[in-house]
Write an enzyme that holds these catalytic residues in place. Structure first.
Site, PDB file in Angstrom:
ATOM      1  N   ASP A 132       0.844  -1.195   0.000  1.00 55.49           N
ATOM      2  CA  ASP A 132       0.000   0.000   0.000  1.00 55.49           C
ATOM      3  C   ASP A 132       0.884   1.252   0.000  1.00 55.49           C
ATOM      4  OD1 ASP A 132      -3.228   0.490   0.963  1.00 55.49           O
ATOM      5  OD2 ASP A 132      -1.846   2.193   1.085  1.00 55.49           O
ATOM      6  N   GLN A 143     -14.184   2.336   1.788  1.00 59.32           N
ATOM      7  CA  GLN A 143     -13.693   1.950   0.453  1.00 59.32           C
ATOM      8  C   GLN A 143     -13.488   3.196  -0.404  1.00 59.32           C
ATOM      9  OE1 GLN A 143     -16.138  -0.876  -1.726  1.00 59.32           O
ATOM     10  NE2 GLN A 143     -14.564  -1.179  -3.301  1.00 59.32           N
ATOM     11  N   SER A 144     -12.286   3.324  -0.958  1.00 60.95           N
ATOM     12  CA  SER A 144     -11.982   4.484  -1.809  1.00 60.95           C
ATOM     13  C   SER A 144     -11.590   4.062  -3.216  1.00 60.95           C
ATOM     14  CB  SER A 144     -10.853   5.319  -1.189  1.00 60.95           C
ATOM     15  OG  SER A 144      -9.678   4.553  -1.070  1.00 60.95           O
ATOM     16  N   HIS A 149     -10.221  -5.449  -3.230  1.00 60.93           N
ATOM     17  CA  HIS A 149      -8.888  -5.627  -2.642  1.00 60.93           C
ATOM     18  C   HIS A 149      -9.010  -6.036  -1.192  1.00 60.93           C
ATOM     19  CE1 HIS A 149     -10.084  -1.392  -2.383  1.00 60.93           C
ATOM     20  NE2 HIS A 149      -9.434  -1.333  -1.230  1.00 60.93           N
ATOM     21  N   LEU A 150      -8.117  -6.946  -0.814  1.00 64.97           N
ATOM     22  CA  LEU A 150      -8.041  -7.433   0.568  1.00 64.97           C
ATOM     23  C   LEU A 150      -6.820  -6.782   1.202  1.00 64.97           C
ATOM     24  CD1 LEU A 150      -8.921  -9.403   2.831  1.00 64.97           C
ATOM     25  CD2 LEU A 150      -7.608 -11.188   1.671  1.00 64.97           C
TER      26      LEU A 150
HETATM   27  P1  AMP Z   1      -9.760   1.273   0.385  1.00 60.29           P
HETATM   28  O1  AMP Z   1      -9.824   2.580   1.135  1.00 60.29           O
HETATM   29  O2  AMP Z   1     -10.184   0.085   1.202  1.00 60.29           O
HETATM   30  O3  AMP Z   1     -10.490   1.374  -0.931  1.00 60.29           O
HETATM   31  O4  AMP Z   1      -8.232   1.020   0.085  1.00 60.29           O
HETATM   32  C1  AMP Z   1      -7.565   1.596  -0.993  1.00 60.29           C
HETATM   33  C2  AMP Z   1      -6.113   1.562  -0.646  1.00 60.29           C
HETATM   34  O5  AMP Z   1      -5.373   1.785  -1.828  1.00 60.29           O
HETATM   35  C3  AMP Z   1      -5.688   2.648   0.360  1.00 60.29           C
HETATM   36  O6  AMP Z   1      -5.132   2.022   1.517  1.00 60.29           O
HETATM   37  C4  AMP Z   1      -4.665   3.454  -0.420  1.00 60.29           C
HETATM   38  O7  AMP Z   1      -3.588   3.902   0.374  1.00 60.29           O
HETATM   39  C5  AMP Z   1      -4.207   2.466  -1.471  1.00 60.29           C
HETATM   40  N1  AMP Z   1      -3.665   3.054  -2.688  1.00 60.29           N
HETATM   41  C6  AMP Z   1      -4.193   4.076  -3.427  1.00 60.29           C
HETATM   42  N2  AMP Z   1      -3.437   4.324  -4.499  1.00 60.29           N
HETATM   43  C7  AMP Z   1      -2.400   3.445  -4.457  1.00 60.29           C
HETATM   44  C8  AMP Z   1      -1.255   3.215  -5.285  1.00 60.29           C
HETATM   45  N3  AMP Z   1      -1.029   3.925  -6.405  1.00 60.29           N
HETATM   46  N4  AMP Z   1      -0.392   2.236  -4.927  1.00 60.29           N
HETATM   47  C9  AMP Z   1      -0.604   1.518  -3.805  1.00 60.29           C
HETATM   48  N5  AMP Z   1      -1.661   1.687  -2.988  1.00 60.29           N
HETATM   49  C10 AMP Z   1      -2.552   2.641  -3.298  1.00 60.29           C
END
Ligand code: AMP
Ligand code: ZN
Length: 120
Positions: free
Chosen positions: A31, A100-101, A106-107
């Site tokens: 991450d 979720q963003s 994703h896990l």
């Molecule tokens: P979620 O909030 O559960 O949707 O998790 C999305 C995750 O993706 C977050 O923990 C972000 O820090 C991570 N993330 C976003 N962009 C990237 C990237 N380019 N490379 C690695 N992780 C990322």
């Protein structure tokens, strides 16, 4: 694959990532904004929006993601051990209220520090 999806672009190598694991079904990478010493994302190669979209057809893929998570956790020294003193957390955020963003399934594998419950 979805053209405008961040994680599809990462899987295709169009956006760089720190790879932790890859096979036919899934890709895992560190991450970019870790919330703990170990924070790895395990994603299916198939574009699935999130847990809110999975069907029976995805059972093998989703089950496989947990096996990959367990192996990565062991590699990272997070295996709970005989006395179950260590450990890690596996999280799917489902929908914006849950945090979720990125809308490609994703896990989260999170570990390397002690954690509290309930989550914020
Ligand atoms: P979620 O909030 O559960 O949707 O998790 C999305 C995750 O993706 C977050 O923990 C972000 O820090 C991570 N993330 C976003 N962009 C990237 C990237 N380019 N490379 C690695 N992780 C990322
Ligand atoms: Zn995608």
């Amino acid at each position: 694959m979805a053209d405008d999806c961040l994680f599809c672009k990462i899987i295709k190598g169009e956006i760089p990532s720190k790879k932790a694991y890859e096979d036919d079904l899934c890709y895992a990478f560190h991450d970019i904004n870790p919330v703990a010493p170990v924070h790895i994302l395990i994603v299916p190669k198939k574009h699935i929006l999130g847990i809110q979209e999975i069907t029976e057809e995805d059972s093998q893929t989703v089950g496989h993601m947990f096996v990959v998570a367990r192996k990565l956790a062991e590699e990272q020294g997070l295996a709970p051990g005989e006395n179950l003193e260590r450990g890690y957390r596996l999280v799917f955020n489902v929908g914006r209220d849950a945090g979720q963003s990125v809308f490609h399934l994703h896990l989260h594998l999170i570990g390397g520090r002690s954690m509290s419950w309930p989550p914020g």
